[in-house]
Scaffold this active site. Structure first.
Site, PDB file in Angstrom:
ATOM      1  N   ALA A 188       0.531  -1.214   0.153  1.00 36.46           N
ATOM      2  CA  ALA A 188       0.276   0.068  -0.390  1.00 36.46           C
ATOM      3  C   ALA A 188       0.809   1.325   0.410  1.00 36.46           C
ATOM      4  O   ALA A 188       0.590   2.054  -0.835  1.00 36.46           O
ATOM      5  CB  ALA A 188      -0.942  -0.362   1.488  1.00 36.46           C
ATOM      6  N   THR A 189       1.950   1.266   0.376  1.00 33.13           N
ATOM      7  CA  THR A 189       2.611   2.425   0.743  1.00 33.13           C
ATOM      8  C   THR A 189       3.378   2.960  -0.929  1.00 33.13           C
ATOM      9  O   THR A 189       2.861   3.726  -1.368  1.00 33.13           O
ATOM     10  CB  THR A 189       4.197   1.695   1.370  1.00 33.13           C
ATOM     11  OG1 THR A 189       3.651   1.701   2.665  1.00 33.13           O
ATOM     12  CG2 THR A 189       4.827   3.077   1.269  1.00 33.13           C
ATOM     13  N   THR A 242       9.675  -7.638 -12.525  1.00 35.90           N
ATOM     14  CA  THR A 242       9.202  -8.890 -12.617  1.00 35.90           C
ATOM     15  C   THR A 242       7.562  -9.400 -12.142  1.00 35.90           C
ATOM     16  O   THR A 242       7.833  -8.925 -10.497  1.00 35.90           O
ATOM     17  CB  THR A 242       9.877 -10.343 -12.152  1.00 35.90           C
ATOM     18  OG1 THR A 242      11.441  -9.602 -13.141  1.00 35.90           O
ATOM     19  CG2 THR A 242       9.615 -11.575 -12.094  1.00 35.90           C
ATOM     20  N   CYS A 245       4.482   1.242  11.968  1.00 32.60           N
ATOM     21  CA  CYS A 245       5.449   2.130  11.437  1.00 32.60           C
ATOM     22  C   CYS A 245       6.364   2.791  12.164  1.00 32.60           C
ATOM     23  O   CYS A 245       6.951   3.792  11.893  1.00 32.60           O
ATOM     24  CB  CYS A 245       5.052   2.094  10.176  1.00 32.60           C
ATOM     25  SG  CYS A 245       3.714   1.671   9.322  1.00 32.60           S
ATOM     26  N   SER A 271      -4.056  -3.657   0.572  1.00 29.39           N
ATOM     27  CA  SER A 271      -2.921  -4.467   0.409  1.00 29.39           C
ATOM     28  C   SER A 271      -2.895  -5.822   1.124  1.00 29.39           C
ATOM     29  O   SER A 271      -3.553  -5.627   1.994  1.00 29.39           O
ATOM     30  CB  SER A 271      -1.894  -3.942   1.375  1.00 29.39           C
ATOM     31  OG  SER A 271      -0.591  -4.602   2.130  1.00 29.39           O
ATOM     32  N   ALA A 272      -2.225  -6.760   0.292  1.00 29.92           N
ATOM     33  CA  ALA A 272      -3.196  -8.257   0.837  1.00 29.92           C
ATOM     34  C   ALA A 272      -3.045  -8.585   2.268  1.00 29.92           C
ATOM     35  O   ALA A 272      -3.308  -9.206   3.322  1.00 29.92           O
ATOM     36  CB  ALA A 272      -2.118  -9.112   0.200  1.00 29.92           C
ATOM     37  N   HIS A 273      -1.435  -7.846   2.724  1.00 27.01           N
ATOM     38  CA  HIS A 273      -1.352  -9.037   3.997  1.00 27.01           C
ATOM     39  C   HIS A 273      -2.816  -7.780   5.314  1.00 27.01           C
ATOM     40  O   HIS A 273      -2.055  -8.667   6.639  1.00 27.01           O
ATOM     41  CB  HIS A 273       0.025  -8.172   4.963  1.00 27.01           C
ATOM     42  CG  HIS A 273       0.247  -7.033   4.987  1.00 27.01           C
ATOM     43  ND1 HIS A 273       1.258  -6.448   6.153  1.00 27.01           N
ATOM     44  CD2 HIS A 273       0.888  -5.762   3.936  1.00 27.01           C
ATOM     45  CE1 HIS A 273       1.636  -5.403   6.337  1.00 27.01           C
ATOM     46  NE2 HIS A 273       0.925  -4.830   4.521  1.00 27.01           N
TER      47      HIS A 273
HETATM   48  N1  7TS Z   1      -2.589   2.626   4.395  1.00 26.51           N
HETATM   49  C1  7TS Z   1      -2.755   2.665   5.713  1.00 26.51           C
HETATM   50  C2  7TS Z   1      -4.126   2.540   6.216  1.00 26.51           C
HETATM   51  C3  7TS Z   1      -2.100   1.199   6.622  1.00 26.51           C
HETATM   52  O1  7TS Z   1      -3.053   0.998   7.658  1.00 26.51           O
HETATM   53  C4  7TS Z   1      -1.675   0.747   6.666  1.00 26.51           C
HETATM   54  C5  7TS Z   1      -0.719   0.197   7.440  1.00 26.51           C
HETATM   55  C6  7TS Z   1      -0.866   0.945   5.312  1.00 26.51           C
HETATM   56  C7  7TS Z   1      -1.204   1.926   4.238  1.00 26.51           C
HETATM   57  C8  7TS Z   1       0.464   0.453   4.695  1.00 26.51           C
HETATM   58  O2  7TS Z   1       0.392  -0.372   4.074  1.00 26.51           O
HETATM   59  P1  7TS Z   1       1.697  -1.342   3.376  1.00 26.51           P
HETATM   60  O3  7TS Z   1       1.165  -2.403   2.530  1.00 26.51           O
HETATM   61  O4  7TS Z   1       2.489  -0.590   3.057  1.00 26.51           O
HETATM   62  O5  7TS Z   1       2.450  -1.996   4.486  1.00 26.51           O
HETATM   63  N2  7TS Z   1      -0.609   0.483   8.582  1.00 26.51           N
HETATM   64  C9  7TS Z   1      -0.098  -0.424   9.817  1.00 26.51           C
HETATM   65  C10 7TS Z   1      -0.575  -0.047  11.513  1.00 26.51           C
HETATM   66  O6  7TS Z   1      -1.432   0.462  11.257  1.00 26.51           O
HETATM   67  N3  7TS Z   1       0.401  -0.866  11.991  1.00 26.51           N
HETATM   68  O7  7TS Z   1       0.941  -1.171  11.109  1.00 26.51           O
HETATM   69  C11 7TS Z   1       0.794  -0.603  10.030  1.00 26.51           C
END
Ligand code: 7TS
Length: 400
Positions: A71-72, A239, A326, A201-203
């Site tokens: 997602a980042t 890839t 984070c 984001s899958a995780h």
């Molecule tokens: N956006 C939101 C709303 C999130 O909660 C997080 C991760 C991200 C983006 C980033 O996701 P990633 O796929 O890049 O890892 N949030 C958190 C949290 O709330 N505690 O640890 C990670």
């Protein structure tokens, strides 16, 4: 006993998801873009996964879903591309975000602000929600993008993306939403409201780490963040993470199947757990539960540093959070608590419990016992709690 109550940070990989991914490491390891059978044997799994992802968010075929590493990356991509396409070219000069976006949005907004873009940071109200009127009031003829998350990762607050999307459409402004904390917790349908870009984001929904995506409505193309080969239609080179994509597809399918369970059973468990937590005196929850995702509680225990509570919980085998993982290395107060204007002493006391469909009643019963003991111990040694005047109120509502 070990109890995992940090599902907003990440989730366990569903065993069905893991089983679907496994063949793509040692057996079907070909690069999908090569011209031989090692490549082509990855294609059916990829196609099936993409169909599940489209179905999961109800994306029409003509729109794009681009797979990213997380997602980042998706959030960075939207902002940086908008910067290059609209701000740098002088067509527009302004973007709007809420002040409680994930750091991957806030830090990127700050970065493009340092490059000369104007940024409005929308406040949240006393319930931790964004008021759509603030979006309307902030839009100018030079606004390129509004980005407001669907559900907040700290409080679970569900933001009014439908109304905000409608306001953006009315003013011809692009609308992005970070739906990371919405997928698998509430219905997500990109056709049910106006949205141009949507991050996931899958995780966060029992898929693997290191794979995410960006939905883009037809005609709202972005210039690539990563240049290189022609993967993902040239939108995102590199890839393909075949096992990751297959895993995300399966995880999306499972999340949709489990949505009812999440919205009823998980919610009931969360509510009962919250009721028990709120029986402890001087505890506060900001956002009313009906305005939250079904799995999240951000709760303050007056007089107790969030980090101290985490320490006691961790010693008892319980994983929770004081906020975004984070940001958890720098002992700062919770940004959402600050944004709602909580007193300084309360802003440091927030602890986030986030459940999943794997959370059990037994785990929550155990956690309540541990929290009660921790509160007693920590308030016993807390100077601020001992000196708090009788009946001292925080200005925050408790939501029983
Ligand atoms: N956006 C939101 C709303 C999130 O909660 C997080 C991760 C991200 C983006 C980033 O996701 P990633 O796929 O890049 O890892 N949030 C958190 C949290 O709330 N505690 O640890 C990670």
């Amino acid at each position: 006993m070990r109890v995992y109550l940090d599902n907003n940070a990440t989730t366990l990989v569903d065993p069905h998801v893991f089983a679907e991914m496994e063949p793509y490491f040692v057996q079907k390891y070909g690069n999908p873009n090569s011209l031989h059978s090692f490549a082509s044997e990855t294609h059916p799994g990829l196609k099936d996964a993409m169909e599940k992802i489209y179905a999961g968010i109800h994306a029409p075929k003509e729109d794009s879903v681009v797979i990213t590493s997380c997602a980042t990356e998706s959030n960075n991509w939207v902002f940086k591309s908008i910067y290059f396409e609209y701000i740098l070219t002088g067509r527009k000069n302004h973007i709007i975000v809420s002040e409680v976006e994930h750091p991957s949005v806030i830090a990127t907004a700050k970065f493009i602000e340092s490059m000369g873009c104007k940024v409005t940071y929308l406040p949240i109200n006393h319930e931790g929600l964004v008021d759509p009127q603030t979006v309307r009031d902030s839009i100018t003829s030079k606004t390129a993008l509004v980005s407001v998350m669907w559900a907040n990762n700290e409080t679970g607050a569900i933001f009014p993306v439908e109304e905000i999307g409608a306001i953006c459409a009315e003013h011809n402004v692009l609308f992005h939403t970070d739906a990371v904390q919405a997928i698998g917790k509430i219905p997500v349908d990109v056709q049910s409201f106006n949205v141009d870009y949507l991050t996931f984001s899958a995780h966060k929904f029992h898929g693997p780490k290191g794979v995410g995506g960006l939905y883009m409505k037809k005609g709202r193309e972005l210039s690539p963040l990563l240049h290189g080969g022609s993967q993902m239609g040239g939108y995102r080179s590199g890839t393909l993470n075949v096992a990751g994509i297959v895993g995300m597809g399966k995880a999306m399918e499972q999340a949709i199947d489990a949505l009812d369970f999440e919205m009823t059973d998980v919610r009931e468990m969360r509510d009962a757990f919250e009721d028990e937590l709120l029986k402890i005196p001087d505890t506060f929850v900001v956002t009313p539960r009906e305005k939250r995702t079904p799995n999240t509680i951000l709760i303050s225990f007056r007089g107790i540093e969030g980090e101290s509570m985490l320490w006691d919980l961790n010693r008892a085998g319980i994983g929770a959070s004081t906020g975004s993982a984070c940001a958890s290395e720098d002992l700062e107060s919770n940004p959402v608590m600050e944004a709602i204007g909580a007193e300084a002493d309360l802003a440091h006391t927030a602890v986030r419990f986030s459940l999943s469909r794997y959370t059990t009643q037994e785990e929550l019963d155990y956690t309540i016992e541990v929290v009660r003991k921790a509160v007693e111990r920590l308030r016993g040694i807390s100077s601020s709690y001992a000196y708090a005047p009788e009946g001292h109120k925080s200005g925050l509502d408790t939501h029983h």
